[in-house]
Design an enzyme around this catalytic site. Structure first.
Site, short mmCIF file in Angstrom:
data_model
loop_
_atom_site.label_atom_id
_atom_site.label_comp_id
_atom_site.label_asym_id
_atom_site.label_seq_id
_atom_site.Cartn_x
_atom_site.Cartn_y
_atom_site.Cartn_z
N GLU A 1 0.87 -1.18 0.00
CA GLU A 1 0.00 0.00 0.00
C GLU A 1 0.91 1.22 0.00
O GLU A 1 1.44 1.62 1.04
CB GLU A 1 -0.93 -0.02 1.22
N CYS B 1 -1.61 9.52 2.31
CA CYS B 1 -1.10 9.06 1.01
C CYS B 1 -2.12 9.27 -0.11
O CYS B 1 -1.75 9.30 -1.29
CB CYS B 1 -0.72 7.59 1.08
#
Length: 519
Positions: free
Chosen positions: A222, A256
């Site tokens: 991820e 993010c």
């Protein structure tokens, strides 16, 4: 308020024996029963709830996270995940019947079994130090795996609290926390795992993927990305400004998924900037620095990195710009730039920086978005229904929120993950169970069906091949040009089905007559 536990590095020498013990527990089949998994999920829920004040305090100390944000994005998120998983794991773990199985193959009882991957390593991140660490572990527990969690050393107070929660709530022979930095992580990667789950930067993700490849260990990565937002001429500048500002002020922009840059139609750039100023005052009426709702940068290294991006930019600061290293404070900073080569766009900011690049039209915006980063973690178009649909159809990304900033990632039961350089694999909701589960295909061949299987045994003949073709061949519903045959395909399929049925009936009759003859 109880005192926060201390952060203590795990001895590197102890890591092999710790991980060996966790692997031994998996091989003892302790985690396979659904009752055990559900019990562990329920106990973890209470561990998180009972330590919620400590978690909130730790998040405040580590990253300046407000109590509201800590509850919203960390505590309630993981507690709800425990409940959701415990309610659904029994259903998800059941064997599946595969789809589109030929009639003859159904006699073999084909099924898909859900097996745990084994012993897994989860490496968490500092920006959401609970959600991004505990969330994957919840999936591993539900899948029947044993797990080692390595929280981020950049959020040491939260990492220490997580170690306390795990030790008090979970079976220590199956789940444990290992603390430390690069040396401890390196030692962990030297161990053999059945799955590695990492959340963090692409640079570290590359290192982990290379290390995992040495032992053919599957990974879920991820990662981040230079995520584009696009605001067209037909967009509502006020709506776009409020929503994109929220996406860049949550967690002080250390998300993010937040947009790394915004491509705005040149005709509404000034309107958009004006609405950003208005929204900033509405969000923080007493000033951003004084607000208890605005976080801080995690450490001085990240602070200096963000400051350098602004200092090196050739753009013009139109909003914000205040920085205070003593408090690790960076005000939401809007910079008007004129090039994709500007320092504000070259790298992922991972902070409260909002560069704006004017564009002439939507086509140019899409072109730039694809050139800057063709596989970002998210893309965020604002405009008419047709415009946002065009953006979605002509770009790639891990996910997308139309007319919003990363809302798709705030739904905890939707799959979350990247594509290409923004990551591989997905989790959350059912996907968390699936990412730690091996789908194991199983069949059972009955003795009575041997007469049907004579075609697979040598010697091979044309007659056997023709028999196999009748039993297994599919009739095309298209011609040699790839055009659909329409009703003709149905007719051909019907003929094929009748032929297959005839073969099955013939085999059945043959078996019946053979049994009668023996009697």
């Amino acid at each position: 308020m109880a005192q926060l536990p201390p952060f203590e590095h795990t001895s590197i020498d102890a890591i092999p024996s710790i991980t060996a013990g966790i692997r031994a527990s998996f091989l003892s089949h302790k985690t396979r029963p659904l009752e055990f998994r559900i019990q562990q999920l329920r106990k973890l829920y209470w561990g998180l709830k009972d330590n919620s004040e400590l978690i909130a305090e730790a998040c405040k100390k580590d990253i300046g996270k407000s109590s509201f944000e800590a509850y919203l994005t960390e505590i309630s998120w993981t507690m709800n995940d425990c409940i959701f998983m415990s309610k659904n794991v029994t259903k998800w773990a059941q064997d599946e019947k595969p789809e589109d199985i030929a009639l003859t193959n159904k006699f073999f009882g084909p099924r898909i079994r859900k097996d745990p991957m084994g012993t897994v390593l989860v490496i968490g991140a500092y920006n959401f130090p609970v959600q991004l660490s505990v969330g994957p572990v919840i999936g591993a527990i539900a899948a029947g795996c044993t797990a080692v969690l390595k929280p981020s050393e950049q959020a040491p107070h939260t990492a220490a609290v997580l170690q306390k929660v795990f030790a008090e709530s979970l079976d220590p022979s199956c789940y444990t926390v290992i603390q430390g930095g690069v040396p401890e992580t390196t030692a962990l990667l030297d161990q053999k795992w059945d799955k590695i789950f990492y959340t963090g930067s692409a640079n570290v993700g590359t290192i982990i993927a290379k290390k995992a490849a040495e032992t053919l260990t599957p990974v879920t990565l991820e990662l981040g990305g230079r995520n584009p937002a696009i605001v067209t001429k037909q967009a509502d500048p006020r709506l776009a400004a409020r929503r994109l500002l929220w996406a860049k002020t949550l967690n002080a922009g250390q998300v993010c998924l937040s947009q790394n840059f915004t491509l705005v139609d040149k005709d509404i750039v000034q309107d958009f900037i004006r609405e950003l100023k208005t929204a900033l005052k509405e969000f923080y009426p007493q000033g951003v620095k004084k607000s208890p709702d605005y976080g801080r940068i995690v450490n001085q290294r990240q602070f200096q990195r963000l400051k350098k991006m602004v200092d090196d930019s050739n753009g013009k600061i139109v909003i914000g710009g205040e920085m205070d290293e003593s408090e690790l404070f960076i005000e939401p900073t809007v910079v008007l730039v004129d090039s994709t080569e500007d320092s504000m766009l070259k790298d992922e900011s991972f902070g409260p920086l909002l560069p704006i690049l004017p564009v002439t039209d939507l086509d140019e915006a899409i072109k730039i978005a694809n050139e800057v980063h063709d596989t970002p973690l998210g893309v965020y178009p604002f405009g008419s229904k047709e415009e946002v649909a065009k953006v979605i159809s002509q770009t790639r990304s891990g996910g997308a929120s139309m007319n919003d900033g990363f809302f798709h990632a705030s739904i905890p039961t939707m799959p979350f993950g990247g594509v290409g350089t923004s990551g591989t694999g997905a989790y959350r909701g059912k996907s968390s169970f699936e990412t730690f589960t091996h789908r194991r295909s199983i069949t059972t061949t009955p003795a009575w069906i041997e007469g049907m299987l004579d075609i697979r045994y040598p010697p091979y003949t044309l007659a056997k091949q023709n028999k196999f073709s009748k039993m297994n061949g599919l009739k095309p519903d298209f011609d040699r040009e790839g055009r659909s045959l329409g009703w003709a395909s149905w007719f051909l399929g019907l003929i094929g089905l009748k032929s297959l049925t005839a073969v099955v009936i013939a085999v059945g009759i043959r078996f019946y007559l053979q049994r009668r003859a023996k009697l």
